[in-house]
Structure formats: structure tokens, C-alpha cells
Design a protein around this motif. Structure first.
Motif, PDB file in Angstrom:
ATOM      1  N   SER A  54      -9.065 -13.126  -3.294  1.00 39.85           N
ATOM      2  CA  SER A  54      -9.008 -14.040  -2.161  1.00 39.85           C
ATOM      3  C   SER A  54      -8.814 -15.471  -2.632  1.00 39.85           C
ATOM      4  O   SER A  54      -9.216 -15.847  -3.735  1.00 39.85           O
ATOM      5  CB  SER A  54     -10.278 -13.943  -1.321  1.00 39.85           C
ATOM      6  N   ARG A  99       6.624  -6.374   4.160  1.00 39.44           N
ATOM      7  CA  ARG A  99       6.122  -7.127   3.021  1.00 39.44           C
ATOM      8  C   ARG A  99       6.427  -6.441   1.694  1.00 39.44           C
ATOM      9  O   ARG A  99       6.570  -7.111   0.673  1.00 39.44           O
ATOM     10  CB  ARG A  99       4.612  -7.339   3.150  1.00 39.44           C
ATOM     11  N   THR A 149      -2.508  -9.087   0.092  1.00 41.55           N
ATOM     12  CA  THR A 149      -3.852  -9.311   0.597  1.00 41.55           C
ATOM     13  C   THR A 149      -4.828  -8.507  -0.235  1.00 41.55           C
ATOM     14  O   THR A 149      -4.441  -7.569  -0.936  1.00 41.55           O
ATOM     15  CB  THR A 149      -3.969  -8.886   2.068  1.00 41.55           C
ATOM     16  N   ALA A 206      -4.272 -13.814  -3.353  1.00 37.22           N
ATOM     17  CA  ALA A 206      -3.784 -13.472  -2.025  1.00 37.22           C
ATOM     18  C   ALA A 206      -2.589 -14.344  -1.668  1.00 37.22           C
ATOM     19  O   ALA A 206      -2.589 -15.553  -1.911  1.00 37.22           O
ATOM     20  CB  ALA A 206      -4.890 -13.639  -0.991  1.00 37.22           C
ATOM     21  N   GLY A 207      -1.590 -13.712  -1.082  1.00 33.21           N
ATOM     22  CA  GLY A 207      -0.368 -14.408  -0.736  1.00 33.21           C
ATOM     23  C   GLY A 207       0.684 -14.352  -1.814  1.00 33.21           C
ATOM     24  O   GLY A 207       1.842 -14.719  -1.568  1.00 33.21           O
ATOM     25  N   GLU A 252      -6.684  -6.246   0.586  1.00 31.59           N
ATOM     26  CA  GLU A 252      -6.643  -4.843   0.980  1.00 31.59           C
ATOM     27  C   GLU A 252      -5.644  -4.040   0.156  1.00 31.59           C
ATOM     28  O   GLU A 252      -5.695  -2.810   0.151  1.00 31.59           O
ATOM     29  CB  GLU A 252      -6.307  -4.710   2.467  1.00 31.59           C
ATOM     30  N   SER A 271       3.329 -11.299  -0.074  1.00 30.05           N
ATOM     31  CA  SER A 271       2.268 -11.604   0.888  1.00 30.05           C
ATOM     32  C   SER A 271       1.079 -10.679   0.695  1.00 30.05           C
ATOM     33  O   SER A 271       0.536 -10.111   1.650  1.00 30.05           O
ATOM     34  CB  SER A 271       2.799 -11.507   2.321  1.00 30.05           C
TER      35      SER A 271
END
Length: 126
Positions: free
Chosen positions: A126, A67, A87, A14-15, A89, A85
Motif C-alpha cells: 500500500s 488492467r 492493488t 500500489a498503482g 489484492e 494499476s
């Protein structure tokens, strides 16, 4: 008919960021609407971004705007989806698609595209 092949998928934290590529071959001399779709297990295929080979116009899903960036290299017959960025999702199978002129319907409607790549998996942890 245009043949499409995606690449660049993988696993990312993530990120993080990824760049997906879609190489087109075949009848590429015609103007096309190019798009990226994604589909998570049990979910409908949804439009992520779209662009036109003959225009600067781009479209993005609200969930990724700011993003994700769609771009294309017409000389190389490639389109790219730059994702930042990220995620969890965003975890899904990502497909590139092409619609030949004349275009019809919304850019985000998968029924308007007649050429699809095989998909490349993106997994965001995550």
C-alpha cells in the motif's frame, strides 16, 4: 510435455506495474491454451487470464480486466502478463499453465492444465 518457467515477479507499490514472463520449452509445436493463475495464502488457485497460441481470443477474470493484459511471442515460446494499476489484492503467487489440444473445460479451471511453472511471487504494498 511442456516445461514452463515464470519470471518477473517482485515487490511493487500500489498503482505500479509489473510484467510477468513465462518461457516454454519442450513440446511446443502443438497448439496450447496458455493461462495465468494466482494463489494467495489460504485461497484457492484462480484464473487470471488465458489465451490460445493459434488464436487472438483472450479471457480475463473480472477483477483484472482492463488492467491486466496477456500476450505471447510464439517465436520465442513466451507468454507475458502485463499488470498495471496494481492493488494489494493482487498479492499472490502467480503461475503460468498450459493445456494441450484438445482443450476441455473452462479456461479458468486449473484442472484443465497439465503443465505448470514453479510460480513467481508478486507482492503489492500500500
Amino acid at each position: 510435455q511442456v516445461q514452463l518457467v515464470e519470471s518477473g515477479g517482485g515487490s511493487v507499490q500500489a498503482g505500479g506495474s509489473l510484467r510477468l514472463s513465462c518461457a516454454a520449452s519442450g513440446h511446443t509445436s502443438t497448439s496450447y491454451r496458455l493461462a495465468w493463475f494466482r494463489q494467495a495464502p489460504g485461497q484457492a488457485r484462480e484464473g487470471v487470464a488465458a489465451a490460445y497460441t493459434s488464436a487472438r481470443t483472450t479471457f480475463y477474470a473480472a477483477s483484472v480486466k482492463g488492467r491486466f493484459t496477456i500476450s505471447q511471442d510464439n517465436a520465442k515460446n513466451k507468454t507475458y502478463l502485463h499488470m498495471s494499476s496494481l492493488t494489494p489484492e493482487a498479492t499472490a503467487m502467480y503461475y503460468c499453465a498450459a493445456a494441450p489440444y484438445p482443450y476441455s473445460g473452462s479456461w479458468s479451471n486449473p484442472d484443465g492444465y497439465n503443465a505448470w511453472g514453479q510460480g513467481t511471487q508478486v507482492t503489492v504494498s500500500s
